[in-house]
Design an enzyme around this catalytic site. Structure first.
Site, PDB file in Angstrom:
ATOM      1  N   HIS A 131     -27.450  30.106 -31.228  1.00  0.00           N
ATOM      2  CA  HIS A 131     -27.199  29.084 -30.213  1.00  0.00           C
ATOM      3  C   HIS A 131     -27.404  27.721 -30.861  1.00  0.00           C
ATOM      4  O   HIS A 131     -28.537  27.238 -30.966  1.00  0.00           O
ATOM      5  CB  HIS A 131     -28.160  29.307 -29.044  1.00  0.00           C
ATOM      6  CG  HIS A 131     -27.962  28.378 -27.888  1.00  0.00           C
ATOM      7  ND1 HIS A 131     -26.784  28.307 -27.179  1.00  0.00           N
ATOM      8  CD2 HIS A 131     -28.800  27.485 -27.306  1.00  0.00           C
ATOM      9  CE1 HIS A 131     -26.909  27.414 -26.215  1.00  0.00           C
ATOM     10  NE2 HIS A 131     -28.120  26.898 -26.270  1.00  0.00           N
ATOM     11  N   CYS A 141     -27.945  24.492 -19.814  1.00  0.00           N
ATOM     12  CA  CYS A 141     -27.313  23.700 -20.876  1.00  0.00           C
ATOM     13  C   CYS A 141     -25.852  24.069 -21.098  1.00  0.00           C
ATOM     14  O   CYS A 141     -25.049  23.218 -21.480  1.00  0.00           O
ATOM     15  CB  CYS A 141     -28.081  23.874 -22.185  1.00  0.00           C
ATOM     16  SG  CYS A 141     -29.797  23.319 -22.101  1.00  0.00           S
ATOM     17  N   GLU A 201     -31.893  21.403 -29.598  1.00  0.00           N
ATOM     18  CA  GLU A 201     -30.818  21.848 -28.701  1.00  0.00           C
ATOM     19  C   GLU A 201     -30.759  20.837 -27.572  1.00  0.00           C
ATOM     20  O   GLU A 201     -31.662  20.767 -26.740  1.00  0.00           O
ATOM     21  CB  GLU A 201     -31.081  23.253 -28.172  1.00  0.00           C
ATOM     22  CG  GLU A 201     -29.834  23.870 -27.563  1.00  0.00           C
ATOM     23  CD  GLU A 201     -29.945  24.130 -26.075  1.00  0.00           C
ATOM     24  OE1 GLU A 201     -29.407  23.295 -25.301  1.00  0.00           O
ATOM     25  OE2 GLU A 201     -30.549  25.131 -25.679  1.00  0.00           O
TER      26      GLU A 201
END
Length: 474
Positions: free
Chosen positions: A444, A281, A247
């Site tokens: 996610h 983020c 991520e």
């Protein structure tokens, strides 16, 4: 000053290395702790211990692994105040926010514990009548978990909970900016009675991290971090063809249509943009506003940004806190200065405050263009770039014309435009009439340079598994 030790193969070990890691309170700039950096030999011994113990953990019924995660959740709950205090001191968060992060981690552990009875395989038809095809889900083995500074406890749980329920052992490297809360977290791991060596939590330098991640036992590396860090992890993965789950950066576009509630939108954007000083983020970084409401929303934002105070949240929790380091603050300010030089208007903020701590004011930039660095690159600070557009299709094109694709936001009352965005936006997440907040049961996952794989929900848990096809002739 409290002594901190690394949690190596289930034990808190005295330092074998003279190298130390200094941890600063970003609200004051003062060193609040020093701890020993894990040596390469210690890191490799933790990897070897994880490989030894993982088969026994895998052999337990999944429900027993779920029970262990619930014990860990109970142990975390008992230490929430202590973990929260360490997290607040090293991150600049308020004590309530830091303790709340531990609470969210507890809930996430309990959520993943429920997968014990839900990890599924498949049974498929064969082309032959006397044959059955079965697809089993199996753990990968040993997973290296690289944790960021911004949500060091929540992200730690986000990585280890699905890895453990799937039957893996884990090696955790917290950020050197925020390792203290992770080492207090390790006390809860020990108290929960998990198999010795199943979880190690190790503060270390980059060279030792490379040695750990390229150990032959490591079959997967999961990271939340920058694109540069993700590229380094991909390099580590080459050694053993380990599985990456990344991520990475984000540059969340927010599209505001003329039918949106401008006052509500302004309030949500300011709250999200100043949450943890924009070090999130999925924080809004690009604001595309329809020309019919551009000036009105800009005025609301300017007023709200100017009213937002910043300072040490240990003294006043209502303030916006600091950035993680002076280097981060200098980087953010340099980006704002380059945007100003390129023609952006600084509506509010955009200066380096005097005094202690790594603070940067909420900063609003107007007259921005798509080709500006401030629009193209992730800021990771309390800075918002505003652009205007004429048509919805133009806004979608601008939002998609980007290297990142982590999340996107649309404010509109038109279901047709909402469904158009749902079908066309180039991001792993789309939020309609709200700002991002990752649900436990979602997924996610970033597109483009925002990553590979993902976290949360069924699909996040399955990231920590691999498949075996069994062809059964009968």
């Amino acid at each position: 000053m409290r002594e901190f030790r690394n949690f190596i193969a289930g034990r808190f070990e005295r330092a074998a290395s003279s190298e130390e890691i200094s941890v600063r309170n970003p609200a004051t700039g003062e060193v609040i702790a020093t701890l020993p950096a894990t040596s390469e030999a210690e890191a490799l011994s933790a990897a070897a211990a994880a490989r030894r113990v993982q088969p026994a953990w895998r052999a337990l019924p999944a429900i027993a692994r779920g029970d262990a995660l619930r014990r860990l959740a109970d142990a975390l709950t008992a230490r929430a105040g202590e973990i929260g205090a360490a997290l607040a001191a090293e991150s600049g968060k308020s004590l309530d926010d830091a303790t709340g992060e531990v609470t969210f981690g507890v809930e996430l552990l309990r959520y993943h514990a429920e997968w014990a009875r839900r990890i599924e395989g498949e049974v498929n038809e064969s082309d032959n009548l006397d044959e059955t095809l079965m697809l089993r889900r199996e753990p990968i083995g040993v997973v290296a978990c690289l944790i960021p500074f911004n949500y060091p406890i929540y992200t730690l749980v986000r990585k280890i909970a699905p890895a453990l329920i799937a039957g893996n052992a884990v090696l955790v490297r917290p950020s050197n900016n925020t390792p203290l809360s992770a080492l207090v977290f390790a006390e809860a791991v020990q108290a929960a009675g998990l198999l010795e060596g199943l979880v190690s939590i190790l503060a270390m330098n980059h060279d030792t991290a490379r040695a750990l991640c390229t150990h032959p036992a490591v079959g997967m590396i999961t990271l939340t971090g920058s694109v540069a860090a993700g590229q380094a992890v991909l390099d580590y993965c080459k050694e053993n063809i380990a599985k990456p789950s990344l991520e990475l950066g984000g540059k969340t576009p927010v599209i505001v249509e003329p039918d949106a509630d401008i006052d509500a939108v302004a309030a949500m954007i300011v709250a999200a943009k100043t949450n943890h000083s924009g070090q999130v983020c999925t924080s809004p970084e690009r604001l595309y506003v329809h020309e019919a409401v551009h000036d009105r929303l800009l005025a609301r934002l300017k007023e709200a940004f100017a009213a937002r105070t910043f300072g040490d949240r240990a003294e006043d929790a209502a303030r916006m806190g600091p950035l993680v380091s002076d280097a981060a603050r200098q980087r953010v300010h340099a980006m704002v200065e380059r945007a100003r030089a390129a023609g952006a208007r600084v509506e509010v903020g955009g200066f380096l405050p005097e005094g202690a701590g790594f603070f940067y004011p909420p900063t609003l930039l107007s007259d921005c263009r798509q080709d500006m660095e401030i629009v193209r690159e992730e800021v990771f600070g309390p800075v918002l770039a505003v652009l205007r557009y004429a048509t919805f299709e133009e806004a979608l094109a601008l939002a998609n014309n980007h290297q990142y694709g982590l999340s996107a936001v649309l404010f509109t009352e038109s279901y047709r435009k909402a469904m158009r965005a749902a079908a066309a936006v180039e991001a792993g997440e789309l939020y309609i009439n709200r700002l991002p907040a990752d649900p436990y049961q979602g997924f996610h996952a970033g597109w483009k340079k925002s990553g590979l794989g993902g976290d949360d929900g069924k699909h996040g848990m399955l990231e920590f598994t691999q498949t075996r096809l069994v062809v059964f002739k009968h």
